[in-house]
Design a protein around this motif. Structure first.
Motif, PDB file in Angstrom:
ATOM      1  N   UNK A  89       0.866  -1.180   0.000  1.00 29.78           N
ATOM      2  CA  UNK A  89       0.000   0.000   0.000  1.00 29.78           C
ATOM      3  C   UNK A  89       0.905   1.234   0.000  1.00 29.78           C
ATOM      4  N   UNK A  90       1.293   1.634  -1.196  1.00 24.86           N
ATOM      5  CA  UNK A  90       2.166   2.793  -1.377  1.00 24.86           C
ATOM      6  C   UNK A  90       2.057   3.273  -2.820  1.00 24.86           C
TER       7      UNK A  90
ATOM      8  N   UNK B 100       2.840  -1.034  -7.374  1.00 20.46           N
ATOM      9  CA  UNK B 100       2.494  -2.197  -6.558  1.00 20.46           C
ATOM     10  C   UNK B 100       1.075  -2.119  -5.994  1.00 20.46           C
ATOM     11  N   UNK B 101       0.552  -0.903  -5.801  1.00 12.43           N
ATOM     12  CA  UNK B 101      -0.793  -0.779  -5.234  1.00 12.43           C
ATOM     13  C   UNK B 101      -1.856  -1.270  -6.211  1.00 12.43           C
TER      14      UNK B 101
ATOM     15  N   UNK C 240      -0.389   7.639   1.805  1.00 15.40           N
ATOM     16  CA  UNK C 240      -0.558   7.811   0.357  1.00 15.40           C
ATOM     17  C   UNK C 240      -0.627   9.285  -0.012  1.00 15.40           C
ATOM     18  N   UNK C 241      -0.048   9.602  -1.192  1.00 14.42           N
ATOM     19  CA  UNK C 241       0.060  10.995  -1.620  1.00 14.42           C
ATOM     20  C   UNK C 241      -0.854  11.345  -2.789  1.00 14.42           C
ATOM     21  N   UNK C 242      -1.332  10.331  -3.529  1.00 15.63           N
ATOM     22  CA  UNK C 242      -2.126  10.595  -4.721  1.00 15.63           C
ATOM     23  C   UNK C 242      -3.588  10.231  -4.509  1.00 15.63           C
ATOM     24  N   UNK C 243      -4.461  10.919  -5.256  1.00 15.63           N
ATOM     25  CA  UNK C 243      -5.890  10.626  -5.184  1.00 15.63           C
ATOM     26  C   UNK C 243      -6.173   9.207  -5.670  1.00 15.63           C
TER      27      UNK C 243
ATOM     28  N   UNK D 219      -1.837   2.526  11.465  1.00 19.93           N
ATOM     29  CA  UNK D 219      -2.383   3.883  11.563  1.00 19.93           C
ATOM     30  C   UNK D 219      -2.698   4.461  10.185  1.00 19.93           C
ATOM     31  N   UNK D 220      -1.831   4.192   9.203  1.00 16.07           N
ATOM     32  CA  UNK D 220      -2.056   4.706   7.845  1.00 16.07           C
ATOM     33  C   UNK D 220      -3.304   4.097   7.213  1.00 16.07           C
TER      34      UNK D 220
END
Length: 343
Positions: free
Chosen positions: A83-84, A95-96, A123-126, A151-152
């Motif tokens: 999850x990145x 990979x996501x 995560x940084x992108x929509x 937590x993420x």
């Protein structure tokens, strides 16, 4: 006959290989048959592990994956940081998206699907957030390798999260490993400015070069464009570069060293509790490991101005805290075992 399928991305990185091998060994205790995907044929075969070749751009590979999932009783997806979105994301890249595709396909085939203890970055992108929400919602329950990953995920969805530890903690060697006089260094070139890496390496050499210290470098990534390319650019002599062919060779090199200074997460994991560690954090996963593992570290985004003076202080701290590191590694090993007991 009970069959399990492990879907991961082993093939070029020894960290991914460590997860695949450790998970296979543990699951073979519970299943009659276990197969593991790889993106590089022959990677797992040398361990006697049945391979399923994975190529996301090949229709025949997708057919093969479909058949393997259909014939399995349980599908395990992972490990690593699935999850990145920092390395890009698209329909057939990143990979996501791979993680989401495997979750959807397994559920379409009505399979019992679980994650190995995986990592989850912020995560940084929509697109990344959407993909992660869909995948976690379908799974309902997700297994993670550290509290920060948990937590993420909780910030994205209301899933039940189970925190275990990376399966690589369970890798063992039958032989006694003698200590040597090496200081072993593991650097990473991926998405990092060369000037920063040169500063770190120059500081390491300035701080540690002496008759008592023999500095070596290990390549945890087999592709030429990463560590091997970096070490060549840094003018590291070839006889000072270690290129293990198997994960067990990497374990021997890491655990026989008197100190490990590493950016690669799985170099740190394989040394944790066996060799005093100094971490160099390039991502949240490395920082999370160091905090939970009681490993001193410095961050690429905030390097000390006089790094060569700070390094010996941090190494001495690691040496004095080694017993604490061993206790933390023992707890991580217990948690990794718990995953396979529970799943």
């Amino acid at each position: 006959m009970k069959k399990a399928l492990i879907i991961g991305l082993s093939g070029f990185n020894l960290g991914d290989e460590a997860i695949a091998v450790a998970s296979y060994v543990e699951l073979k205790k519970k299943y009659d048959e276990v197969s593991v995907t790889t993106v590089n044929p022959g990677t797992l075969e040398k361990y006697g592990i049945p391979e399923v070749i994975l190529s996301r751009k090949s229709i025949s590979s997708w057919r093969n994956i479909f058949r393997e999932i259909k014939s399995a009783n349980t599908v395990y997806i992972g490990g690593g940081s699935l999850i990145q979105d920092k390395l890009g994301i698209g329909l057939l890249t990143g990979v996501l998206s791979f993680f989401l595709q495997m979750v959807i396909l397994s559920k379409i085939l009505s399979k019992n699907v679980r994650t190995l203890p995986i990592g989850a970055d912020e995560l940084k992108t929509k697109t990344g957030k959407i993909y992660a929400k869909i995948a976690t919602r379908i799974l309902g329950e997700i297994n993670l390798r550290d509290e920060e990953s948990s937590d993420n995920v909780k910030r994205l969805a209301s899933n039940k999260t189970n925190v275990y530890a990376d399966p690589a903690y369970l890798l063992k060697t039958s032989e006694h490993i003698e200590k040597n006089n090496r200081i072993l260094v593991s650097l990473v070139y991926e998405n990092i400015d060369f000037t920063t890496l040169k500063k770190i390496n120059d500081s390491l050499i300035s701080a540690l070069k002496s008759k008592e210290n023999d500095i070596y470098y290990i390549a945890m990534e087999k592709r030429e464009e990463d560590e091997l390319s970096l070490y060549k650019k840094l003018n590291i002599p070839e006889n000072k570069i270690l290129t293990p062919n198997t994960i067990y060779e990497a374990i021997r090199e890491i655990r026989s060293s008197k100190i490990l200074i590493a950016m690669r997460l799985h170099a740190l994991i394989l040394g944790h509790g066996h060799t005093p560690l100094l971490g160099i954090s390039r991502t949240t996963k490395t920082a999370a490991f160091c905090k939970e593992g009681h490993v001193p570290y410095f961050d690429l985004t905030d390097l000390p101005s006089e790094l060569e003076k700070v390094i010996p202080v941090m190494i001495n701290r690691s040496l004095s805290d080694f017993e604490i590191q061993k206790k933390a590694a023992s707890e991580k090993t217990r948690l990794a075992n718990s995953f396979f007991d529970d799943n």
